[in-house]
Write a protein that holds these residues in place. Structure first.
Motif, PDB file in Angstrom:
ATOM      1  N   VAL A 133       3.347   6.691 -14.779  1.00  0.00           N
ATOM      2  CA  VAL A 133       3.682   5.974 -14.292  1.00  0.00           C
ATOM      3  C   VAL A 133       4.856   5.078 -13.378  1.00  0.00           C
ATOM      4  O   VAL A 133       6.194   5.365 -14.179  1.00  0.00           O
ATOM      5  CB  VAL A 133       3.046   4.229 -14.377  1.00  0.00           C
ATOM      6  N   ARG A 134       5.403   5.653 -12.351  1.00  0.00           N
ATOM      7  CA  ARG A 134       6.307   6.050 -12.043  1.00  0.00           C
ATOM      8  C   ARG A 134       7.208   4.844 -10.950  1.00  0.00           C
ATOM      9  O   ARG A 134       7.977   5.288 -10.663  1.00  0.00           O
ATOM     10  CB  ARG A 134       6.777   7.240 -11.254  1.00  0.00           C
ATOM     11  N   ALA A 135       6.611   4.309 -11.004  1.00  0.00           N
ATOM     12  CA  ALA A 135       6.447   3.154  -9.462  1.00  0.00           C
ATOM     13  C   ALA A 135       5.417   2.519  -9.337  1.00  0.00           C
ATOM     14  O   ALA A 135       4.648   2.459 -10.211  1.00  0.00           O
ATOM     15  CB  ALA A 135       6.485   3.686  -7.976  1.00  0.00           C
ATOM     16  N   ILE A 136       6.636   0.691  -9.425  1.00  0.00           N
ATOM     17  CA  ILE A 136       5.468  -0.460  -9.172  1.00  0.00           C
ATOM     18  C   ILE A 136       4.769  -0.165  -7.511  1.00  0.00           C
ATOM     19  O   ILE A 136       6.171   0.371  -6.473  1.00  0.00           O
ATOM     20  CB  ILE A 136       5.653  -2.079  -9.465  1.00  0.00           C
ATOM     21  N   GLY A 137       3.729  -0.090  -7.297  1.00  0.00           N
ATOM     22  CA  GLY A 137       3.370   0.433  -5.803  1.00  0.00           C
ATOM     23  C   GLY A 137       1.963   0.468  -5.107  1.00  0.00           C
ATOM     24  O   GLY A 137       0.985   1.034  -6.265  1.00  0.00           O
ATOM     25  N   HIS A 162       6.144  -8.319  -8.515  1.00  0.00           N
ATOM     26  CA  HIS A 162       5.885  -6.815  -8.488  1.00  0.00           C
ATOM     27  C   HIS A 162       7.617  -6.266  -8.725  1.00  0.00           C
ATOM     28  O   HIS A 162       7.962  -5.100  -9.274  1.00  0.00           O
ATOM     29  CB  HIS A 162       5.461  -6.285  -7.393  1.00  0.00           C
ATOM     30  N   ILE A 163       8.970  -7.092  -8.364  1.00  0.00           N
ATOM     31  CA  ILE A 163       9.832  -6.702  -8.060  1.00  0.00           C
ATOM     32  C   ILE A 163      10.903  -6.935  -9.071  1.00  0.00           C
ATOM     33  O   ILE A 163      11.009  -5.727 -10.337  1.00  0.00           O
ATOM     34  CB  ILE A 163      11.228  -7.314  -6.766  1.00  0.00           C
ATOM     35  N   SER A 164       9.902  -7.866 -10.087  1.00  0.00           N
ATOM     36  CA  SER A 164      10.913  -8.159 -11.061  1.00  0.00           C
ATOM     37  C   SER A 164      10.224  -6.887 -11.989  1.00  0.00           C
ATOM     38  O   SER A 164      10.974  -6.783 -12.845  1.00  0.00           O
ATOM     39  CB  SER A 164       9.692  -9.067 -11.965  1.00  0.00           C
ATOM     40  N   LEU A 165       9.179  -6.420 -12.068  1.00  0.00           N
ATOM     41  CA  LEU A 165       8.239  -5.516 -13.449  1.00  0.00           C
ATOM     42  C   LEU A 165       9.120  -4.636 -12.215  1.00  0.00           C
ATOM     43  O   LEU A 165       9.355  -3.122 -13.259  1.00  0.00           O
ATOM     44  CB  LEU A 165       7.045  -5.510 -12.680  1.00  0.00           C
ATOM     45  N   ALA A 166       8.917  -4.243 -10.944  1.00  0.00           N
ATOM     46  CA  ALA A 166       9.729  -2.291 -11.114  1.00  0.00           C
ATOM     47  C   ALA A 166      11.458  -2.789 -11.936  1.00  0.00           C
ATOM     48  O   ALA A 166      11.634  -1.434 -12.603  1.00  0.00           O
ATOM     49  CB  ALA A 166      10.469  -2.067  -9.769  1.00  0.00           C
ATOM     50  N   ALA A 204      16.549  -6.237  -4.675  1.00  0.00           N
ATOM     51  CA  ALA A 204      15.636  -4.919  -4.633  1.00  0.00           C
ATOM     52  C   ALA A 204      16.151  -3.741  -5.711  1.00  0.00           C
ATOM     53  O   ALA A 204      16.919  -3.625  -6.339  1.00  0.00           O
ATOM     54  CB  ALA A 204      15.324  -4.112  -3.614  1.00  0.00           C
ATOM     55  N   PRO A 205      14.922  -3.333  -6.281  1.00  0.00           N
ATOM     56  CA  PRO A 205      14.993  -2.118  -6.982  1.00  0.00           C
ATOM     57  C   PRO A 205      15.688  -1.644  -6.947  1.00  0.00           C
ATOM     58  O   PRO A 205      15.424  -1.130  -5.915  1.00  0.00           O
ATOM     59  CB  PRO A 205      13.608  -1.681  -7.333  1.00  0.00           C
ATOM     60  N   GLU A 206      16.434  -0.492  -8.234  1.00  0.00           N
ATOM     61  CA  GLU A 206      17.750   0.738  -7.367  1.00  0.00           C
ATOM     62  C   GLU A 206      16.673   1.455  -6.285  1.00  0.00           C
ATOM     63  O   GLU A 206      17.541   1.977  -5.684  1.00  0.00           O
ATOM     64  CB  GLU A 206      17.906   1.586  -8.979  1.00  0.00           C
TER      65      GLU A 206
END
Length: 294
Positions: A124-128, A152-156, A183-185
């Motif tokens: 699993v390589r993304a939150i989305g 979700h931002i926090s989870l990423a 934002a996530p990296e």
């Protein structure tokens, strides 16, 4: 759901769509990836299995797919698909249009906990897809969308993985949230729907813009303008299958094997060699999601 492999949903068909699968395009010489698809959704006059989808894609040079979830069950299926197939990586999330229903049922926190658990899996390589949608959700549901998006931002960030954003009629709010929360990296605007000005802002912030088949639509000049100003190292390509089938097959079922149609159009719009664009976009995909072989 005890066995995620058995999950499937069907695309609504009112009988007016042409549900024949388009013919396979000429294969690409340089292989690429489909950065966003929903292969758990059955469509077409002859529904394809996941294996069928992957084989058809590989035959035309599309060697991997990022399979995106939108609720608990589809996210579990996405994680299962990635764990079971080396040509699939997964994104997991609660779609912004689903968040209000979970919230109303008192189940949003539990759903987010499942996403957190799935996000720890190695493929699993993304939150989305997560984000904001002001087109379908009424005002009463917007607080749940915002809360879900920020979670979700926090989870990423927690899992150190990418994030795929769904943004519909919410450009300013999405950009404001990313700036305010951080934002996530690796942040991707899935099926980018903004204009040239938004593309410049997103690229300046280091976000990736993923273009789907609708960039080929006659009424989508805003997307072509956005594509033209996006740095090549920030461009991705996707199907959003089974939706957004590129011209000349608009309205028919979409699948990863049709990525070459969109890519040839993009290369012509940008005035670059197809092989050069494919190599760049494949490198961008690996930069965002990592290796499909790991």
């Amino acid at each position: 759901m005890s066995d995620p492999s058995q999950y499937v949903r069907e695309r609504h068909n009112d009988g007016t769509r042409d549900v024949r699968w388009p013919a396979a395009p000429e294969p690409l010489a340089v292989p690429v990836y489909d950065n966003h698809a929903h292969l758990e959704i059955a469509d077409g006059d002859e529904p394809l299995t996941l294996e069928d989808q992957l084989e058809r894609a590989a035959a035309v040079g599309v060697i991997g797919v990022v399979q995106a979830g939108g609720d608990v069950d589809s996210s579990r299926w996405s994680a299962w698909a990635a764990a079971s197939h080396t040509r699939v990586l997964a994104a997991v999330a609660i779609h912004p249009n689903e968040a209000p229903a979970y919230e109303e049922a008192g189940e949003l926190d539990a759903a987010l906990a499942v996403i957190d658990e799935l996000a720890a899996e190695p493929r699993v390589r993304a939150i989305g897809e997560t984000g904001l949608d002001f087109f379908r959700t009424q005002d009463a549901g917007l607080p749940a969308q915002h809360r879900s998006f920020e979670a979700h931002i926090s989870l990423a960030k927690k899992h150190g993985i990418a994030m795929q954003i769904h943004d519909r009629d919410a450009h300013d709010a999405v950009l404001e949230t990313l700036e305010r929360v951080g934002a996530p990296e690796r942040t991707v605007f899935h099926c980018f729907s903004g204009d040239e000005a938004m593309a410049r802002v997103a690229a300046d912030r280091g976000y990736y813009l993923s273009f789907a088949g609708n960039v080929t639509f006659k009424n989508a000049q805003n997307l072509r303008d956005a594509l033209a100003v996006t740095p090549r190292e920030r461009i991705l390509v996707e199907t959003d299958a089974p939706f957004l089938t590129p011209t000349p097959h608009r309205g028919r079922p979409n699948a990863p094997y049709l990525i070459p149609v969109t890519l040839r159009f993009m290369a012509a719009e940008l005035g670059v060699e197809l092989d050069e664009l494919c190599a760049q976009l494949a490198a961008n995909t690996r930069e965002v999601y990592g290796s499909f072989e790991d």
